[in-house]
Design a protein around this motif. Structure first.
Motif, short mmCIF file in Angstrom:
data_model
loop_
_atom_site.label_atom_id
_atom_site.label_comp_id
_atom_site.label_asym_id
_atom_site.label_seq_id
_atom_site.Cartn_x
_atom_site.Cartn_y
_atom_site.Cartn_z
N SER A 41 0.81 -1.22 0.00
CA SER A 41 0.00 0.00 0.00
C SER A 41 0.84 1.28 0.00
CB SER A 41 -0.95 -0.01 1.20
OG SER A 41 -0.22 -0.27 2.39
N ILE A 42 0.17 2.36 -0.32
CA ILE A 42 0.79 3.67 -0.48
C ILE A 42 1.02 4.31 0.89
CG2 ILE A 42 -1.26 5.15 -0.57
CD1 ILE A 42 1.50 5.11 -3.23
N ARG A 43 1.98 5.24 0.96
CA ARG A 43 2.29 5.97 2.18
C ARG A 43 2.39 7.47 1.87
NH1 ARG A 43 0.74 2.00 3.80
NH2 ARG A 43 1.48 0.63 5.48
N PRO A 44 2.33 8.34 2.89
CA PRO A 44 2.22 9.78 2.63
C PRO A 44 3.43 10.40 1.93
CG PRO A 44 2.53 9.36 4.98
CD PRO A 44 2.24 8.05 4.34
N MET A 45 4.62 9.79 2.00
CA MET A 45 5.79 10.36 1.32
C MET A 45 5.89 9.94 -0.14
SD MET A 45 6.34 7.93 3.63
CE MET A 45 7.14 6.42 4.08
N ASP A 46 5.08 8.95 -0.56
CA ASP A 46 5.24 8.42 -1.90
C ASP A 46 4.96 9.42 -3.02
OD1 ASP A 46 6.13 5.93 -1.03
OD2 ASP A 46 4.08 5.24 -0.68
N PRO A 47 3.98 10.34 -2.89
CA PRO A 47 3.84 11.34 -3.96
C PRO A 47 5.12 12.15 -4.18
CG PRO A 47 1.87 11.31 -2.60
CD PRO A 47 2.86 10.43 -1.91
N ASP A 48 5.84 12.52 -3.10
CA ASP A 48 7.07 13.28 -3.26
C ASP A 48 8.15 12.47 -3.98
OD1 ASP A 48 5.94 15.43 -1.94
OD2 ASP A 48 6.72 14.82 0.02
N ILE A 49 8.15 11.15 -3.78
CA ILE A 49 9.12 10.29 -4.44
C ILE A 49 8.75 10.08 -5.90
CG2 ILE A 49 10.05 7.93 -4.52
CD1 ILE A 49 9.74 7.81 -1.48
N ARG A 53 20.09 11.49 4.65
CA ARG A 53 19.53 11.64 6.00
C ARG A 53 18.28 12.51 5.89
NH1 ARG A 53 22.96 10.24 10.10
NH2 ARG A 53 21.03 10.04 11.29
N VAL A 54 17.17 12.01 6.43
CA VAL A 54 15.88 12.68 6.25
C VAL A 54 15.17 12.84 7.59
CG1 VAL A 54 15.56 11.88 3.87
CG2 VAL A 54 14.76 10.46 5.77
N ALA A 55 14.41 13.91 7.70
CA ALA A 55 13.55 14.10 8.87
C ALA A 55 12.30 13.25 8.72
CB ALA A 55 13.18 15.58 9.00
N ILE A 56 11.67 12.93 9.85
CA ILE A 56 10.44 12.15 9.86
C ILE A 56 9.31 12.98 10.47
CG2 ILE A 56 9.29 10.07 10.70
CD1 ILE A 56 11.46 9.49 8.65
N ASP A 57 8.21 13.07 9.75
CA ASP A 57 7.02 13.78 10.20
C ASP A 57 6.06 12.74 10.80
OD1 ASP A 57 4.65 15.17 10.49
OD2 ASP A 57 4.30 15.42 8.34
N TRP A 58 5.72 12.92 12.09
CA TRP A 58 4.85 11.97 12.79
C TRP A 58 3.42 12.51 12.94
CZ3 TRP A 58 6.27 7.09 13.44
CH2 TRP A 58 7.64 6.78 13.43
N SER A 59 3.03 13.43 12.09
CA SER A 59 1.70 14.03 12.23
C SER A 59 0.58 13.08 11.79
CB SER A 59 1.62 15.33 11.43
OG SER A 59 1.83 15.10 10.05
N TYR A 60 0.91 11.93 11.19
CA TYR A 60 -0.10 10.96 10.78
C TYR A 60 -0.20 9.80 11.77
CZ TYR A 60 -0.04 13.45 6.35
OH TYR A 60 -0.10 14.43 5.39
N GLY A 61 0.08 10.07 13.03
CA GLY A 61 -0.02 9.04 14.05
C GLY A 61 1.15 8.08 13.98
N ASP A 62 0.85 6.78 13.88
CA ASP A 62 1.92 5.79 13.87
C ASP A 62 2.51 5.56 12.48
OD1 ASP A 62 -0.24 4.52 12.76
OD2 ASP A 62 -0.04 2.67 13.91
N VAL A 63 2.04 6.32 11.48
CA VAL A 63 2.57 6.20 10.12
C VAL A 63 3.59 7.32 9.88
CG1 VAL A 63 2.04 6.18 7.65
CG2 VAL A 63 0.41 5.20 9.28
N PRO A 64 4.87 6.99 9.78
CA PRO A 64 5.87 8.03 9.57
C PRO A 64 5.86 8.54 8.13
CG PRO A 64 6.91 5.89 9.56
CD PRO A 64 5.46 5.65 9.89
#
Length: 356
Positions: free
Chosen positions: A133-141, A281-292
């Motif tokens: 399944s898709i994840r929130p960073m995938d559009p940027d990739i 090295r990348v920052a992680i946004d945790w605003s989607y709960g347990d999905v980084p």
């Protein structure tokens, strides 16, 4: 004749007279005397006749694969790329088609696991998978490549984010095209496969992807001198559960992958390999709960490892549509060698190590 000498050939008087008459007639018509012997079309003594092909083959237009930097027949590149979310759960291994991908991005997902966004263009397999399944960073990739993206589904908000892009979405949950199937020999949900070559063939109206990275020679870091240090092994830590490594194989000229200390293979039985390993090295946004969500906008620290060397530098990405730009510490471009590339998106609270 005595001694077996050959008889001289008889003179063909009639032919000679006819030829002379023809020459005089041409001269009279031209209003002048003949300037010299009439050419007969026979090459001069010692001159080699030049053969002419009966049906010469048309020239082949050569281009460079935009996601590999390797020369290829231009007609073989006239189609879109396809990005696919590939599972990296233990039960999803060995994956199908990884070694044929132009680019593979490894990203952190929930539970400390990782997942791949693999992109095929120069060599699209008949089948790839397992698809997840898709994840929130995938559009940027994915957006910088255009073309197609395939995945099994995902949270409604993440699917909406991906569908709200110019990329053509192929989604297993909504599929009625027959492009997705389930493998009988794999456990669910690690059993979804995609007919990748057929998917690309159905969208020939889409153009090829733009170039993403700068490419150089087979040893592109050599001009950096001492700034590119010898490297035999790369160790990245995403979490306690995921710590992939790469070992340099000088005889084959590739990096060979390990998963948590064990050799990593794809479904062909070959070790997973890459010409280039790019570590960001990348920052992680945790605003989607347990999905980084890997943050791929802005800039950060980077390493490029190729031909048994590693150079330190930085990465930047100006927008969702823009490619990732790699720069050395002196500001010059960090170039890759022509070939396949893995991009390790290592969280800033993880770690990266390079062994000489």
């Amino acid at each position: 004749m005595p001694g077996g000498a050959a008889r001289p050939a008889p003179r063909r008087a009639g032919v000679a007279i006819a030829t002379s008459i023809a020459v005089l007639a041409v001269a009279a018509l031209a209003g002048c005397e003949p300037a010299g012997p009439v050419p007969t079309g026979t090459p001069a003594p010692g001159a080699a006749a030049r053969p002419v092909p009966a049906d010469p083959a048309p020239p082949v237009a050569v281009a460079f694969a935009p996601l590999r930097g390797t020369p290829m027949d231009a007609s073989a590149l006239d189609h879109p790329s396809i990005a696919v979310k590939i599972d990296d759960h233990e039960e999803a291994r060995p994956q199908i088609g990884l070694n044929r991908a132009d680019l593979v991005f490894e990203e952190l997902v929930e539970g400390g696991l990782t997942r791949y966004a693999a992109v095929w263009h120069a060599d699209v397999p008949e089948e790839v998978g397992p698809v997840r399944s898709i994840r929130p960073m995938d559009p940027d990739i994915v957006v910088p490549f255009g073309g197609l993206v395939a995945y099994s589904g995902g949270q409604e908000q993440f699917v909406a984010m991906m569908e709200d892009t110019p990329v053509v979405n192929l989604v297993f949950d909504f599929d009625d095209s027959g492009l997705f199937t389930r493998a009988d020999d794999r456990p669910s949900p690690h059993d979804v496969l995609l007919a990748a070559d057929e998917a690309v063939g159905r969208h020939t109206e889409l153009g090829p992807p733009p170039v993403q990275f700068a490419y150089g020679s087979t040893d592109p870091l050599a001009p950096l001198g001492a700034a590119a240090t010898p490297t035999s092994r790369i160790d990245a830590v995403f979490s306690e559960s995921r710590f992939p490594s790469w070992e340099w194989d000088a005889s084959a000229g590739v990096w060979l992958r390990l998963q948590e200390g064990r050799p990593d293979t794809d479904a062909s039985g070959d070790r997973v390999r890459a010409t280039n390993v790019v570590t960001l090295r990348v920052a992680i946004d945790w605003s989607y709960g347990d999905v980084p969500r890997t943050v791929l906008g802005g800039a950060g620290e980077a390493w490029v490892s190729v031909a048994g060397r590693t150079a330190h530098g930085s990465w930047s990405k100006a927008s969702q549509e823009a490619p990732i730009v790699l720069s050395a510490d002196d500001g010059s471009p960090l170039r890759l060698a022509p070939g396949t590339t893995w991009i390790e998106l290592v969280p800033v609270d993880g770690s990266v190590g390079f062994t000489p």
